[in-house]
Design a protein around this motif. Sequence first.
Motif, PDB file in Angstrom:
ATOM      1  N   HIS A   1       0.821  -1.216   0.000  1.00 50.03           N
ATOM      2  CA  HIS A   1       0.000   0.000   0.000  1.00 50.03           C
ATOM      3  C   HIS A   1       0.857   1.269   0.000  1.00 50.03           C
ATOM      4  O   HIS A   1       0.539   2.246  -0.680  1.00 50.03           O
ATOM      5  N   HIS A   2       1.927   1.258   0.773  1.00 51.80           N
ATOM      6  CA  HIS A   2       2.785   2.433   0.901  1.00 51.80           C
ATOM      7  C   HIS A   2       3.983   2.401  -0.059  1.00 51.80           C
ATOM      8  O   HIS A   2       4.853   3.276   0.035  1.00 51.80           O
ATOM      9  N   HIS A   3       4.037   1.387  -0.935  1.00 55.00           N
ATOM     10  CA  HIS A   3       5.108   1.273  -1.935  1.00 55.00           C
ATOM     11  C   HIS A   3       6.484   1.334  -1.270  1.00 55.00           C
ATOM     12  O   HIS A   3       7.354   2.098  -1.674  1.00 55.00           O
ATOM     13  N   LEU A   4       6.673   0.490  -0.254  1.00 58.81           N
ATOM     14  CA  LEU A   4       7.905   0.518   0.524  1.00 58.81           C
ATOM     15  C   LEU A   4       9.013  -0.324  -0.081  1.00 58.81           C
ATOM     16  O   LEU A   4      10.158  -0.242   0.356  1.00 58.81           O
ATOM     17  N   GLY A   5       8.687  -1.146  -1.050  1.00 61.70           N
ATOM     18  CA  GLY A   5       9.661  -2.026  -1.664  1.00 61.70           C
ATOM     19  C   GLY A   5       8.957  -3.247  -2.211  1.00 61.70           C
ATOM     20  O   GLY A   5       7.748  -3.246  -2.419  1.00 61.70           O
ATOM     21  N   ARG A   6       9.726  -4.289  -2.405  1.00 64.35           N
ATOM     22  CA  ARG A   6       9.209  -5.524  -2.985  1.00 64.35           C
ATOM     23  C   ARG A   6       9.048  -6.569  -1.874  1.00 64.35           C
ATOM     24  O   ARG A   6      10.025  -6.972  -1.245  1.00 64.35           O
TER      25      ARG A   6
ATOM     26  N   THR B   1      12.957 -12.451  -5.755  1.00 65.23           N
ATOM     27  CA  THR B   1      12.053 -11.715  -6.620  1.00 65.23           C
ATOM     28  C   THR B   1      10.621 -12.220  -6.583  1.00 65.23           C
ATOM     29  O   THR B   1       9.765 -11.643  -7.204  1.00 65.23           O
ATOM     30  N   GLN B   2      10.372 -13.301  -5.892  1.00 68.32           N
ATOM     31  CA  GLN B   2       9.019 -13.829  -5.886  1.00 68.32           C
ATOM     32  C   GLN B   2       8.594 -14.114  -4.454  1.00 68.32           C
ATOM     33  O   GLN B   2       9.416 -14.468  -3.623  1.00 68.32           O
ATOM     34  N   LEU B   3       7.323 -13.960  -4.218  1.00 67.69           N
ATOM     35  CA  LEU B   3       6.779 -14.328  -2.927  1.00 67.69           C
ATOM     36  C   LEU B   3       6.924 -15.834  -2.791  1.00 67.69           C
ATOM     37  O   LEU B   3       6.465 -16.593  -3.617  1.00 67.69           O
ATOM     38  N   GLY B   4       7.619 -16.261  -1.734  1.00 67.19           N
ATOM     39  CA  GLY B   4       7.870 -17.685  -1.625  1.00 67.19           C
ATOM     40  C   GLY B   4       7.499 -18.267  -0.288  1.00 67.19           C
ATOM     41  O   GLY B   4       7.677 -19.436  -0.071  1.00 67.19           O
ATOM     42  N   GLY B   5       7.011 -17.470   0.625  1.00 62.78           N
ATOM     43  CA  GLY B   5       6.750 -17.946   1.978  1.00 62.78           C
ATOM     44  C   GLY B   5       5.404 -18.605   2.116  1.00 62.78           C
ATOM     45  O   GLY B   5       4.583 -18.600   1.211  1.00 62.78           O
ATOM     46  N   SER B   6       5.231 -19.154   3.284  1.00 64.45           N
ATOM     47  CA  SER B   6       4.000 -19.857   3.583  1.00 64.45           C
ATOM     48  C   SER B   6       3.681 -19.652   5.048  1.00 64.45           C
ATOM     49  O   SER B   6       4.572 -19.546   5.860  1.00 64.45           O
ATOM     50  N   ASP B   7       2.423 -19.618   5.347  1.00 61.89           N
ATOM     51  CA  ASP B   7       2.031 -19.542   6.744  1.00 61.89           C
ATOM     52  C   ASP B   7       1.857 -20.931   7.338  1.00 61.89           C
ATOM     53  O   ASP B   7       1.487 -21.062   8.487  1.00 61.89           O
ATOM     54  N   GLN B   8       2.112 -21.920   6.585  1.00 57.37           N
ATOM     55  CA  GLN B   8       1.952 -23.288   7.070  1.00 57.37           C
ATOM     56  C   GLN B   8       3.270 -23.852   7.526  1.00 57.37           C
ATOM     57  O   GLN B   8       4.323 -23.523   7.027  1.00 57.37           O
ATOM     58  N   ARG B   9       3.195 -24.709   8.463  1.00 56.61           N
ATOM     59  CA  ARG B   9       4.382 -25.345   9.002  1.00 56.61           C
ATOM     60  C   ARG B   9       4.712 -26.566   8.206  1.00 56.61           C
ATOM     61  O   ARG B   9       3.920 -27.239   7.636  1.00 56.61           O
TER      62      ARG B   9
END
Length: 180
Positions: free
Chosen positions: A124-129, A172-180
């Motif tokens: 929203h605030h364009h703080l980075g990637r 460069t890509q979203l790679g995380g997960s909220d799952q264990r």
Amino acid sequence: MNTLVVYESMWGNTKAVAEAVARGVGEGVTLVGVAEAPTPVPEGIDLLVVGGPTHAFSLTRASTRRDAIAKGAAANPAAPGIREWLEQLPTSSHLNIATFDTRVGSVRHLPGSAAKAAGKEVRHHHLGRLVETMSFYVNDMSGPLLDGEAERAHAWGQSLAGMRAAHGQGPTQLGGSDQR
């Protein structure tokens, strides 16, 4: 790689995760609580890792921090939270940002998390990637961390450092997960 890890912690659990992430990232890491976090992010920082506890399915607010303090949290009621700190940052096009949170493990499947809310603030605030989000779990509101979570945080820090090295300029890509 120069990394800044900024955390907000009410009971010490998020701080423990932040410390483990910082150890995992390795050299070139500065670790600070949100009350001491610099505004703007210093030149030369190319990875910002931001973490806080999940309160009411999101980032903390003044009211949820007061509630936590009333229940025994050792926090400064006048200190800003991650939400307020992110709102103060200037826009950036070069900064890679990873977000994490701590959440109660028994309700891990409920919607909303501080890590996801911080990611929304970043966009929203364009703080980075935004490059990754992750959740770590505690036993109950005051903790402690569930078994293996500090080790998982360390491994996540190593993963962030590894992605950074593999891509040269950063993940460069979203790679995380909220799952264990």
